[in-house]
Each structure stands twice: as C-alpha cells, then as structure tokens.
Motif scaffolding. Sequence first.
Motif, PDB file in Angstrom:
ATOM      1  N   THR A  13     -12.042 -50.881 -17.169  1.00 24.06           N
ATOM      2  CA  THR A  13     -11.701 -51.151 -15.775  1.00 24.06           C
ATOM      3  C   THR A  13     -10.314 -50.623 -15.447  1.00 24.06           C
ATOM      4  OG1 THR A  13     -13.085 -53.113 -15.769  1.00 24.06           O
ATOM      5  CG2 THR A  13     -11.415 -52.964 -14.042  1.00 24.06           C
ATOM      6  N   LEU A  14      -9.355 -50.834 -16.324  1.00 25.96           N
ATOM      7  CA  LEU A  14      -7.992 -50.360 -16.086  1.00 25.96           C
ATOM      8  C   LEU A  14      -7.923 -48.841 -16.078  1.00 25.96           C
ATOM      9  CD1 LEU A  14      -5.842 -52.869 -18.147  1.00 25.96           C
ATOM     10  CD2 LEU A  14      -6.026 -52.690 -15.670  1.00 25.96           C
TER      11      LEU A  14
ATOM     12  N   ALA B 202      -3.513 -57.527  -7.740  1.00 27.65           N
ATOM     13  CA  ALA B 202      -2.321 -57.826  -8.550  1.00 27.65           C
ATOM     14  C   ALA B 202      -1.445 -56.601  -8.791  1.00 27.65           C
ATOM     15  CB  ALA B 202      -2.704 -58.471  -9.882  1.00 27.65           C
ATOM     16  N   GLU B 203      -1.522 -55.609  -7.890  1.00 28.08           N
ATOM     17  CA  GLU B 203      -0.664 -54.420  -8.023  1.00 28.08           C
ATOM     18  C   GLU B 203       0.643 -54.652  -7.279  1.00 28.08           C
ATOM     19  OE1 GLU B 203      -0.513 -49.657  -7.005  1.00 28.08           O
ATOM     20  OE2 GLU B 203      -2.409 -50.727  -6.797  1.00 28.08           O
ATOM     21  N   THR B 204       1.746 -54.254  -7.907  1.00 35.54           N
ATOM     22  CA  THR B 204       3.067 -54.321  -7.291  1.00 35.54           C
ATOM     23  C   THR B 204       3.764 -52.980  -7.483  1.00 35.54           C
ATOM     24  OG1 THR B 204       4.102 -55.156  -9.308  1.00 35.54           O
ATOM     25  CG2 THR B 204       3.308 -56.801  -7.717  1.00 35.54           C
ATOM     26  N   VAL B 205       4.797 -52.745  -6.668  1.00 29.65           N
ATOM     27  CA  VAL B 205       5.607 -51.545  -6.812  1.00 29.65           C
ATOM     28  C   VAL B 205       7.083 -51.894  -6.776  1.00 29.65           C
ATOM     29  CG1 VAL B 205       3.919 -49.937  -5.845  1.00 29.65           C
ATOM     30  CG2 VAL B 205       5.533 -51.052  -4.326  1.00 29.65           C
TER      31      VAL B 205
ATOM     32  N   GLY C 112       7.430 -55.215  -4.297  1.00 26.06           N
ATOM     33  CA  GLY C 112       6.534 -56.287  -3.920  1.00 26.06           C
ATOM     34  C   GLY C 112       5.079 -55.922  -4.093  1.00 26.06           C
ATOM     35  N   PRO C 113       4.189 -56.815  -3.663  1.00 21.34           N
ATOM     36  CA  PRO C 113       2.753 -56.580  -3.819  1.00 21.34           C
ATOM     37  C   PRO C 113       2.270 -55.477  -2.885  1.00 21.34           C
ATOM     38  CG  PRO C 113       3.137 -58.620  -2.639  1.00 21.34           C
ATOM     39  CD  PRO C 113       4.481 -58.106  -3.073  1.00 21.34           C
ATOM     40  N   ILE C 114       1.318 -54.702  -3.356  1.00 18.49           N
ATOM     41  CA  ILE C 114       0.793 -53.588  -2.567  1.00 18.49           C
ATOM     42  C   ILE C 114      -0.727 -53.513  -2.642  1.00 18.49           C
ATOM     43  CG2 ILE C 114       0.913 -51.767  -4.312  1.00 18.49           C
ATOM     44  CD1 ILE C 114       2.145 -51.542  -0.700  1.00 18.49           C
TER      45      ILE C 114
ATOM     46  N   ARG D 185       2.803 -51.332 -11.054  1.00 17.11           N
ATOM     47  CA  ARG D 185       2.407 -52.272 -12.107  1.00 17.11           C
ATOM     48  C   ARG D 185       1.134 -52.979 -11.651  1.00 17.11           C
ATOM     49  NH1 ARG D 185       6.581 -52.128 -15.406  1.00 17.11           N
ATOM     50  NH2 ARG D 185       8.719 -52.281 -14.752  1.00 17.11           N
ATOM     51  N   VAL D 186       0.242 -53.228 -12.600  1.00 17.10           N
ATOM     52  CA  VAL D 186      -0.963 -54.013 -12.353  1.00 17.10           C
ATOM     53  C   VAL D 186      -0.925 -55.169 -13.340  1.00 17.10           C
ATOM     54  CG1 VAL D 186      -3.482 -54.052 -12.348  1.00 17.10           C
ATOM     55  CG2 VAL D 186      -2.270 -52.021 -11.517  1.00 17.10           C
TER      56      VAL D 186
END
Length: 110
Positions: free
Chosen positions: A10-11, A44-47, A62-64, A93-94
């Motif tokens: 999945t990743l 749960a992805e952030t940048v 923050g979250p994206i 980031r996930v």
Amino acid sequence: MVKFILLLSTLITAVVAKLTYPTDGTVWKVGEPVSVTFAPGQPAETVNMYFSHDRSIVIGSGPISEGGSFEFIVPPNAVNPAGGPAELVVIHRVDLHLYSVDTIAIQIEG
C-alpha cells in the motif's frame, strides 16, 4: 507477515499530495504574500516546507491529506545568498515516516 506485506504494498503504490503551485521558475518578491498549494494526498500525510539554503525557518507545515494551501509572507532569508533561484523544499511524511521530497526552483526578488 502477510499484514506487513500488504502495508508495504500500500505504501509503495500510494501517491503523495501533488504540489500544484508554485512551479519551477515562479517569481516571488520579498515581503509578498504567497501560497504553496497541494492536491489531496494520503490519509495522515503532512508536509514541512523551507528554503534549502536556510533550513532554520519552516515556512509552512501541517496536514495535507485533504489538499489545500499554506500561505506565508516571503521572508528576506528566501533570497539565495549564492545568487540564482532559491530551492523550495517540501518534505512529505505519511504516518510520521519520511515518504518523499519535492524541490522547486523559485526566483526570489529582493
């Protein structure tokens, strides 16, 4: 073990939020309000974003997962001291794990 393989699969096939603006060669001016815009990404992805020559100032984070924009004022330290374009770095980031890195060449005018 099967759950781990499914998670890994999945990743590997997951696509992070696409950076839609700015694009390479965009021109920004110091003191100008600008935004960095993303299409929707993974749950749960952030940048985190900063300029590569000065990583001491995070210009947005923050979250994206739902997409969106990060707005900020172009700081004086965005000007590349070596001349030429500045490199905007976006860390994806996930689930808090490093997933990918985008870089965009931005021309910063003082």
